[in-house]
Scaffold this motif. Structure first.
Motif, PDB file in Angstrom:
ATOM      1  N   VAL A 170     -10.452  11.015  34.318  1.00 29.02           N
ATOM      2  CA  VAL A 170      -9.846  11.495  35.558  1.00 29.02           C
ATOM      3  C   VAL A 170     -10.099  12.997  35.653  1.00 29.02           C
ATOM      4  O   VAL A 170     -10.345  13.667  34.648  1.00 29.02           O
ATOM      5  N   ASP A 171     -10.029  13.520  36.847  1.00 26.93           N
ATOM      6  CA  ASP A 171     -10.180  14.958  37.076  1.00 26.93           C
ATOM      7  C   ASP A 171      -8.795  15.595  37.000  1.00 26.93           C
ATOM      8  O   ASP A 171      -8.034  15.569  37.966  1.00 26.93           O
ATOM      9  N   TYR A 172      -8.484  16.158  35.841  1.00 31.77           N
ATOM     10  CA  TYR A 172      -7.155  16.746  35.635  1.00 31.77           C
ATOM     11  C   TYR A 172      -6.916  17.952  36.538  1.00 31.77           C
ATOM     12  O   TYR A 172      -5.771  18.315  36.789  1.00 31.77           O
ATOM     13  N   ALA A 173      -7.994  18.550  37.021  1.00 31.70           N
ATOM     14  CA  ALA A 173      -7.872  19.776  37.817  1.00 31.70           C
ATOM     15  C   ALA A 173      -7.758  19.510  39.319  1.00 31.70           C
ATOM     16  O   ALA A 173      -7.677  20.453  40.099  1.00 31.70           O
ATOM     17  N   ARG A 174      -7.729  18.256  39.732  1.00 32.32           N
ATOM     18  CA  ARG A 174      -7.639  17.971  41.174  1.00 32.32           C
ATOM     19  C   ARG A 174      -6.451  18.695  41.794  1.00 32.32           C
ATOM     20  O   ARG A 174      -5.334  18.647  41.276  1.00 32.32           O
ATOM     21  N   THR A 175      -6.695  19.326  42.912  1.00 28.77           N
ATOM     22  CA  THR A 175      -5.615  20.047  43.586  1.00 28.77           C
ATOM     23  C   THR A 175      -4.936  19.193  44.652  1.00 28.77           C
ATOM     24  O   THR A 175      -3.830  19.523  45.090  1.00 28.77           O
ATOM     25  N   ASP A 176      -5.592  18.106  45.064  1.00 30.33           N
ATOM     26  CA  ASP A 176      -5.048  17.277  46.151  1.00 30.33           C
ATOM     27  C   ASP A 176      -4.421  15.982  45.649  1.00 30.33           C
ATOM     28  O   ASP A 176      -4.137  15.088  46.436  1.00 30.33           O
ATOM     29  N   ARG A 177      -4.190  15.890  44.345  1.00 33.77           N
ATOM     30  CA  ARG A 177      -3.561  14.689  43.802  1.00 33.77           C
ATOM     31  C   ARG A 177      -2.073  14.684  44.150  1.00 33.77           C
ATOM     32  O   ARG A 177      -1.381  15.694  44.018  1.00 33.77           O
ATOM     33  N   ALA A 178      -1.565  13.558  44.595  1.00 34.37           N
ATOM     34  CA  ALA A 178      -0.135  13.433  44.875  1.00 34.37           C
ATOM     35  C   ALA A 178       0.655  13.585  43.576  1.00 34.37           C
ATOM     36  O   ALA A 178       0.122  13.381  42.480  1.00 34.37           O
ATOM     37  N   PRO A 179       1.935  13.947  43.659  1.00 30.90           N
ATOM     38  CA  PRO A 179       2.731  14.199  42.461  1.00 30.90           C
ATOM     39  C   PRO A 179       2.759  13.036  41.475  1.00 30.90           C
ATOM     40  O   PRO A 179       2.789  11.863  41.860  1.00 30.90           O
ATOM     41  N   LEU A 180       2.763  13.398  40.204  1.00 30.44           N
ATOM     42  CA  LEU A 180       2.740  12.438  39.091  1.00 30.44           C
ATOM     43  C   LEU A 180       3.895  12.730  38.145  1.00 30.44           C
ATOM     44  O   LEU A 180       4.114  13.879  37.756  1.00 30.44           O
ATOM     45  N   LEU A 181       4.623  11.682  37.771  1.00 32.88           N
ATOM     46  CA  LEU A 181       5.703  11.784  36.792  1.00 32.88           C
ATOM     47  C   LEU A 181       5.328  10.950  35.569  1.00 32.88           C
ATOM     48  O   LEU A 181       4.913   9.795  35.703  1.00 32.88           O
ATOM     49  N   ILE A 182       5.492  11.525  34.383  1.00 36.45           N
ATOM     50  CA  ILE A 182       5.273  10.822  33.121  1.00 36.45           C
ATOM     51  C   ILE A 182       6.624  10.630  32.442  1.00 36.45           C
ATOM     52  O   ILE A 182       7.385  11.585  32.278  1.00 36.45           O
ATOM     53  N   ILE A 183       6.914   9.382  32.056  1.00 40.70           N
ATOM     54  CA  ILE A 183       8.183   9.041  31.390  1.00 40.70           C
ATOM     55  C   ILE A 183       7.883   8.447  30.016  1.00 40.70           C
ATOM     56  O   ILE A 183       6.991   7.593  29.886  1.00 40.70           O
ATOM     57  N   THR A 184       8.619   8.883  28.991  1.00 35.93           N
ATOM     58  CA  THR A 184       8.478   8.289  27.660  1.00 35.93           C
ATOM     59  C   THR A 184       9.847   7.959  27.065  1.00 35.93           C
ATOM     60  O   THR A 184      10.878   8.421  27.554  1.00 35.93           O
ATOM     61  N   GLY A 185       9.805   7.169  25.992  1.00 38.39           N
ATOM     62  CA  GLY A 185      11.008   6.820  25.244  1.00 38.39           C
ATOM     63  C   GLY A 185      10.946   7.409  23.844  1.00 38.39           C
ATOM     64  O   GLY A 185       9.891   7.395  23.196  1.00 38.39           O
ATOM     65  N   GLU A 186      12.070   7.894  23.368  1.00 37.15           N
ATOM     66  CA  GLU A 186      12.124   8.627  22.101  1.00 37.15           C
ATOM     67  C   GLU A 186      11.618   7.806  20.912  1.00 37.15           C
ATOM     68  O   GLU A 186      10.949   8.336  20.016  1.00 37.15           O
ATOM     69  N   ILE A 187      11.924   6.512  20.856  1.00 37.77           N
ATOM     70  CA  ILE A 187      11.556   5.705  19.688  1.00 37.77           C
ATOM     71  C   ILE A 187      10.471   4.680  20.017  1.00 37.77           C
ATOM     72  O   ILE A 187      10.354   3.637  19.375  1.00 37.77           O
ATOM     73  N   ASP A 188       9.663   5.004  21.008  1.00 36.17           N
ATOM     74  CA  ASP A 188       8.533   4.161  21.386  1.00 36.17           C
ATOM     75  C   ASP A 188       7.449   4.272  20.312  1.00 36.17           C
ATOM     76  O   ASP A 188       6.964   5.363  20.027  1.00 36.17           O
ATOM     77  N   HIS A 189       7.042   3.137  19.723  1.00 40.95           N
ATOM     78  CA  HIS A 189       5.982   3.141  18.727  1.00 40.95           C
ATOM     79  C   HIS A 189       4.594   3.205  19.355  1.00 40.95           C
ATOM     80  O   HIS A 189       3.642   3.637  18.723  1.00 40.95           O
ATOM     81  N   VAL A 190       4.461   2.722  20.589  1.00 35.65           N
ATOM     82  CA  VAL A 190       3.155   2.629  21.237  1.00 35.65           C
ATOM     83  C   VAL A 190       2.780   3.951  21.903  1.00 35.65           C
ATOM     84  O   VAL A 190       1.675   4.467  21.732  1.00 35.65           O
ATOM     85  N   VAL A 191       3.690   4.480  22.705  1.00 35.62           N
ATOM     86  CA  VAL A 191       3.466   5.752  23.400  1.00 35.62           C
ATOM     87  C   VAL A 191       4.653   6.669  23.099  1.00 35.62           C
ATOM     88  O   VAL A 191       5.541   6.854  23.933  1.00 35.62           O
ATOM     89  N   PRO A 192       4.691   7.226  21.897  1.00 37.57           N
ATOM     90  CA  PRO A 192       5.778   8.152  21.576  1.00 37.57           C
ATOM     91  C   PRO A 192       5.698   9.412  22.426  1.00 37.57           C
ATOM     92  O   PRO A 192       4.666   9.685  23.068  1.00 37.57           O
ATOM     93  N   PRO A 193       6.766  10.198  22.458  1.00 35.51           N
ATOM     94  CA  PRO A 193       6.768  11.396  23.302  1.00 35.51           C
ATOM     95  C   PRO A 193       5.576  12.316  23.090  1.00 35.51           C
ATOM     96  O   PRO A 193       5.149  12.989  24.033  1.00 35.51           O
ATOM     97  N   ALA A 194       5.016  12.366  21.895  1.00 38.30           N
ATOM     98  CA  ALA A 194       3.875  13.249  21.638  1.00 38.30           C
ATOM     99  C   ALA A 194       2.714  12.944  22.574  1.00 38.30           C
ATOM    100  O   ALA A 194       1.984  13.861  22.999  1.00 38.30           O
ATOM    101  N   ILE A 195       2.542  11.672  22.931  1.00 37.05           N
ATOM    102  CA  ILE A 195       1.453  11.313  23.845  1.00 37.05           C
ATOM    103  C   ILE A 195       1.799  11.732  25.268  1.00 37.05           C
ATOM    104  O   ILE A 195       0.969  12.304  25.979  1.00 37.05           O
ATOM    105  N   GLY A 196       3.023  11.451  25.695  1.00 38.22           N
ATOM    106  CA  GLY A 196       3.430  11.871  27.040  1.00 38.22           C
ATOM    107  C   GLY A 196       3.308  13.370  27.222  1.00 38.22           C
ATOM    108  O   GLY A 196       2.818  13.860  28.254  1.00 38.22           O
ATOM    109  N   GLU A 197       3.735  14.111  26.207  1.00 40.90           N
ATOM    110  CA  GLU A 197       3.650  15.569  26.275  1.00 40.90           C
ATOM    111  C   GLU A 197       2.199  16.036  26.338  1.00 40.90           C
ATOM    112  O   GLU A 197       1.862  16.982  27.068  1.00 40.90           O
TER     113      GLU A 197
END
Length: 276
Positions: free
Chosen positions: A195-222
């Motif tokens: 993906v183009d992380y620098a896109r200026t016209d991308r609509a807003p994006l929210l990333i949500i994680t769970g503290e004890i998620d083994h698959v996508v721990p907060p380190a990945i969301g961050e």
């Protein structure tokens, strides 16, 4: 269904799941007045969990671009741009669709990494071991064992309770999706999940994680959020994490709080554009 003037919502499920995994949020969003569309990945479509387990052939060889293209066709047929929310690998697809400009707001719920996001905690690597350990099975559709489901989805539960959820929700893997996701991590420009992380016209994006998620721990969301922010793009990318939550954010006890937050954030941040 009664006519509504509220923004439609497209929900995208993740690997090892079907649209059934979204029953909680879908019902809640419909009760709030939204049209909610929950398509299955190609090969899953509207099939039952039992049917997919008995005959997983349709899942074999299908990759992320084919899945994303299928969602794009569905979304472009809608009368207006939707809010797009994806869970896990569905969160990867959500980001790919955001790069195509298909929604008015996006939410990645415990989303996997897109190309170039190199954070890979050991627990995340372990979740893919049953698939990645056999490169000759790249185009297969490996079942998800109850033991592995307990690690990936039910790590807040006793094994017996986790096994009940496996019976209700779990289906075979799209092995190719996992290989493509991992191979894209170190191939930012050419990876399937680019993906183009620098896109200026991308609509807003929210990333949500769970503290004890083994698959996508907060380190990945961050790391995902940091990747977007590092470009200096003015496009909004926000982050929210929840204590005590596993990868089962959409159905774990207390899911209502997360669903309500995601909906309020998406509707309040949605761009006003309505035509594609």
């Amino acid at each position: 269904m009664a006519a509504t003037t509220k923004t439609p919502i497209v929900l995208i499920h993740g690997l090892w799941m079907t649209p059934k995994s979204w029953d909680t949020w879908a019902d809640r969003f419909r009760a709030a007045g939204h049209d909610v569309i929950v398509p299955g990945w190609p090969g899953i479509d509207d099939r039952t969990v039992e049917d997919i387990r008995k005959n997983p052939e349709a899942l074999k060889g299908i990759g992320l671009k084919q899945i994303a293209d299928n969602y794009e066709r569905i979304i472009r047929a809608l009368p207006e741009k939707p809010i797009i929310i994806g869970h896990s690998f569905g969160g990867v697809i959500t980001q790919m669709l955001a790069d195509r400009g298909l929604g008015v707001a996006y939410v990645g719920v415990a989303p996997g990494q897109t190309a170039g996001v190199t954070a890979l905690p050991l627990s995340t690597l372990w979740t893919g071991t049953p698939i990645l350990s056999n490169p000759f099975g790249k185009n297969g559709a490996k079942p998800l064992s109850k033991r592995h489901f307990h690690f990936t989805f039910g790590n807040d539960l006793p094994r017996a309770e986790s096994d009940k959820l496996w019976e209700e929700y779990a289906v075979n893997s799209y092995n190719r999706v996992f290989f493509e996701g991992v191979l894209s991590v170190l191939n930012e420009k050419g990876g399937v999940t680019h993906v183009d992380y620098a896109r200026t016209d991308r609509a807003p994006l929210l990333i949500i994680t769970g503290e004890i998620d083994h698959v996508v721990p907060p380190a990945i969301g961050e790391a995902i959020v940091k990747k977007y922010h590092a470009t200096g793009s003015p496009a909004i990318v926000d982050y929210k994490t929840y204590p005590g939550r596993t990868h089962r954010l959409v159905s774990q006890d207390g899911w209502e709080e997360i669903a309500d937050y995601a909906l309020e954030w998406a509707t309040s941040h949605a761009i006003t554009e309505t035509a594609k």
